[in-house]
Design a protein around this motif. Structure first.
Motif, PDB file in Angstrom:
ATOM      1  N   LEU A  69       0.834  -1.205   0.000  1.00  0.00           N
ATOM      2  CA  LEU A  69       0.000   0.000   0.000  1.00  0.00           C
ATOM      3  C   LEU A  69       0.867   1.254   0.000  1.00  0.00           C
ATOM      4  N   LEU A  70       1.948   1.246   0.785  1.00  0.00           N
ATOM      5  CA  LEU A  70       2.849   2.404   0.811  1.00  0.00           C
ATOM      6  C   LEU A  70       3.498   2.626  -0.551  1.00  0.00           C
ATOM      7  N   ALA A  71       3.746   1.534  -1.278  1.00  0.00           N
ATOM      8  CA  ALA A  71       4.382   1.635  -2.598  1.00  0.00           C
ATOM      9  C   ALA A  71       3.390   1.967  -3.707  1.00  0.00           C
ATOM     10  N   GLY A  72       2.100   1.972  -3.397  1.00  0.00           N
ATOM     11  CA  GLY A  72       1.110   2.203  -4.446  1.00  0.00           C
ATOM     12  C   GLY A  72       0.918   1.010  -5.354  1.00  0.00           C
ATOM     13  N   LEU A  73       1.308  -0.180  -4.884  1.00  0.00           N
ATOM     14  CA  LEU A  73       1.124  -1.394  -5.677  1.00  0.00           C
ATOM     15  C   LEU A  73      -0.256  -1.999  -5.469  1.00  0.00           C
ATOM     16  N   ASP A  74      -0.957  -1.525  -4.455  1.00  0.00           N
ATOM     17  CA  ASP A  74      -2.319  -1.947  -4.183  1.00  0.00           C
ATOM     18  C   ASP A  74      -3.050  -0.758  -3.573  1.00  0.00           C
ATOM     19  N   GLU A  75      -4.370  -0.824  -3.594  1.00  0.00           N
ATOM     20  CA  GLU A  75      -5.177   0.269  -3.069  1.00  0.00           C
ATOM     21  C   GLU A  75      -5.765  -0.091  -1.708  1.00  0.00           C
ATOM     22  N   PRO A  76      -5.765   0.831  -0.744  1.00  0.00           N
ATOM     23  CA  PRO A  76      -6.436   0.568   0.526  1.00  0.00           C
ATOM     24  C   PRO A  76      -7.953   0.620   0.355  1.00  0.00           C
ATOM     25  N   ASP A  77      -8.650  -0.093   1.222  1.00  0.00           N
ATOM     26  CA  ASP A  77     -10.105  -0.010   1.246  1.00  0.00           C
ATOM     27  C   ASP A  77     -10.569   1.226   2.015  1.00  0.00           C
ATOM     28  N   GLY A  78      -9.693   1.783   2.798  1.00  0.00           N
ATOM     29  CA  GLY A  78      -9.958   3.033   3.503  1.00  0.00           C
ATOM     30  C   GLY A  78      -8.648   3.689   3.853  1.00  0.00           C
ATOM     31  N   GLY A  79      -8.648   5.013   3.995  1.00  0.00           N
ATOM     32  CA  GLY A  79      -7.419   5.733   4.290  1.00  0.00           C
ATOM     33  C   GLY A  79      -6.664   6.128   3.038  1.00  0.00           C
ATOM     34  N   ALA A  80      -5.489   6.717   3.218  1.00  0.00           N
ATOM     35  CA  ALA A  80      -4.721   7.236   2.086  1.00  0.00           C
ATOM     36  C   ALA A  80      -3.236   7.227   2.399  1.00  0.00           C
ATOM     37  N   VAL A  81      -2.422   7.225   1.337  1.00  0.00           N
ATOM     38  CA  VAL A  81      -0.959   7.269   1.439  1.00  0.00           C
ATOM     39  C   VAL A  81      -0.453   8.497   0.692  1.00  0.00           C
ATOM     40  N   TYR A  82       0.467   9.233   1.331  1.00  0.00           N
ATOM     41  CA  TYR A  82       1.055  10.430   0.734  1.00  0.00           C
ATOM     42  C   TYR A  82       2.572  10.301   0.732  1.00  0.00           C
ATOM     43  N   ILE A  83       3.195  10.668  -0.381  1.00  0.00           N
ATOM     44  CA  ILE A  83       4.653  10.701  -0.493  1.00  0.00           C
ATOM     45  C   ILE A  83       5.060  12.109  -0.888  1.00  0.00           C
ATOM     46  N   GLY A  84       5.805  12.769  -0.013  1.00  0.00           N
ATOM     47  CA  GLY A  84       6.203  14.147  -0.269  1.00  0.00           C
ATOM     48  C   GLY A  84       5.027  15.068  -0.517  1.00  0.00           C
ATOM     49  N   GLY A  85       3.906  14.775   0.127  1.00  0.00           N
ATOM     50  CA  GLY A  85       2.718  15.597  -0.040  1.00  0.00           C
ATOM     51  C   GLY A  85       1.836  15.192  -1.202  1.00  0.00           C
ATOM     52  N   HIS A  86       2.291  14.234  -2.031  1.00  0.00           N
ATOM     53  CA  HIS A  86       1.500  13.752  -3.167  1.00  0.00           C
ATOM     54  C   HIS A  86       0.727  12.511  -2.739  1.00  0.00           C
ATOM     55  N   ARG A  87      -0.566  12.505  -2.951  1.00  0.00           N
ATOM     56  CA  ARG A  87      -1.364  11.315  -2.628  1.00  0.00           C
ATOM     57  C   ARG A  87      -1.147  10.261  -3.710  1.00  0.00           C
ATOM     58  N   ILE A  88      -0.642   9.088  -3.294  1.00  0.00           N
ATOM     59  CA  ILE A  88      -0.374   8.021  -4.256  1.00  0.00           C
ATOM     60  C   ILE A  88      -1.517   7.021  -4.311  1.00  0.00           C
ATOM     61  N   SER A  89      -2.357   6.990  -3.273  1.00  0.00           N
ATOM     62  CA  SER A  89      -3.496   6.075  -3.256  1.00  0.00           C
ATOM     63  C   SER A  89      -4.704   6.710  -3.930  1.00  0.00           C
TER      64      SER A  89
ATOM     65  N   ARG B 226      -2.277   3.802 -13.843  1.00  0.00           N
ATOM     66  CA  ARG B 226      -1.208   4.496 -14.568  1.00  0.00           C
ATOM     67  C   ARG B 226      -0.659   5.657 -13.756  1.00  0.00           C
ATOM     68  N   ASP B 227      -1.532   6.398 -13.076  1.00  0.00           N
ATOM     69  CA  ASP B 227      -1.083   7.529 -12.257  1.00  0.00           C
ATOM     70  C   ASP B 227      -0.267   7.036 -11.067  1.00  0.00           C
ATOM     71  N   ARG B 228      -0.711   5.955 -10.445  1.00  0.00           N
ATOM     72  CA  ARG B 228       0.044   5.407  -9.314  1.00  0.00           C
ATOM     73  C   ARG B 228       1.416   4.923  -9.777  1.00  0.00           C
ATOM     74  N   ALA B 229       1.460   4.293 -10.945  1.00  0.00           N
ATOM     75  CA  ALA B 229       2.741   3.814 -11.470  1.00  0.00           C
ATOM     76  C   ALA B 229       3.695   4.973 -11.743  1.00  0.00           C
ATOM     77  N   GLU B 230       3.169   6.082 -12.233  1.00  0.00           N
ATOM     78  CA  GLU B 230       4.014   7.249 -12.490  1.00  0.00           C
ATOM     79  C   GLU B 230       4.565   7.830 -11.195  1.00  0.00           C
ATOM     80  N   LEU B 231       3.729   7.950 -10.170  1.00  0.00           N
ATOM     81  CA  LEU B 231       4.202   8.450  -8.878  1.00  0.00           C
ATOM     82  C   LEU B 231       5.222   7.491  -8.272  1.00  0.00           C
ATOM     83  N   ARG B 232       4.976   6.206  -8.403  1.00  0.00           N
ATOM     84  CA  ARG B 232       5.922   5.214  -7.882  1.00  0.00           C
ATOM     85  C   ARG B 232       7.253   5.321  -8.621  1.00  0.00           C
TER      86      ARG B 232
END
Length: 221
Positions: A54-74, A79-85
């Protein structure tokens, strides 16, 4: 951007097992500060690997969110998650993620180009830093367990990602190799980024700046 390089807010993840719904993560939140190395430990089935993907953006959470450097990856399209990753995350798995028909040098170069790391540590310098200068032309099937782990670390770090994520990186190495690999983690981790390692190893936990414990999908004190 926020001060936190990596933040998870209230992550939930559920899986179906037959007619039953199984909770893999329940309301997990964490913050990783710049330069910090955080170990997440827990028994098998506690949710460690689920948290990492989930932290890597390889899967999606059922609730909540992950942010990297202020960018939401979840909660983005694949395609967008892959680009952020690609831009921000280096991942080291137990299987290393090396391309078997490419040499160590070419594996690192491929990762560097994918991350557009033209201003990052040069390829050969990074290979030398993990102690593989004499094995740069070797192919993954020709590497020992310790060499494979070090090559995987070089690939994960190629192009200077903001976040380094590692899943049991010392599981397949000897005690001496584990000690050396942990030294490399501390020396080469993103200087202004964050590093998260999920592990069973007491040595890995001891090398971390902070340790979080997962039990049955929840962070515990």
């Amino acid at each position: 951007m926020t001060a936190e390089v990596l933040e998870a807010r209230g992550l939930h993840r559920f899986y179906r097992r037959g007619d039953d719904e199984v909770a893999a993560l329940l309301d997990v939140s964490l913050i990783v500060q710049p330069g910090e190395l955080v170990a997440v430990r827990g028994p098998s089935g506690s949710g460690k690997s689920t948290l990492l993907v989930l932290l890597a953006g390889l899967d999606e959470p059922d609730g909540g969110a992950v942010y990297i450097g202020g960018h939401r990856i979840s909660h983005h399209g694949g395609r967008d998650r892959a680009e952020l990753r690609r831009r921000f995350v280096g991942v080291l798995t137990q299987t290393s993620g090396l391309v078997s028909h490419l040499s160590v040098r070419d594996n690192v170069e491929l990762a560097r180009r994918l991350r557009d790391g033209s201003h990052a540590t040069p390829r050969d310098e990074l290979i030398d830093a993990v102690g593989l200068a004499s094995r740069a032309n070797a192919f993954p099937p020709e590497l020992s367990g310790g060499e494979t782990a070090r090559a995987g670390l070089a690939v994960a770090l190629a192009g200077a990602p903001m976040v380094l994520l590692a899943d049991e990186p010392t599981a397949e190495v000897s005690w001496a190799e584990e000690t050396d690999l942990l030294r490399l983690f501390r020396e080469l981790r993103p200087e202004h980024g964050g590093t998260v390692v999920v592990t069973h190893s007491a040595a890995v936990a001891d090398a971390a700046d902070r340790v979080l414990d997962l039990h049955e999908g929840r962070l515990v004190s």
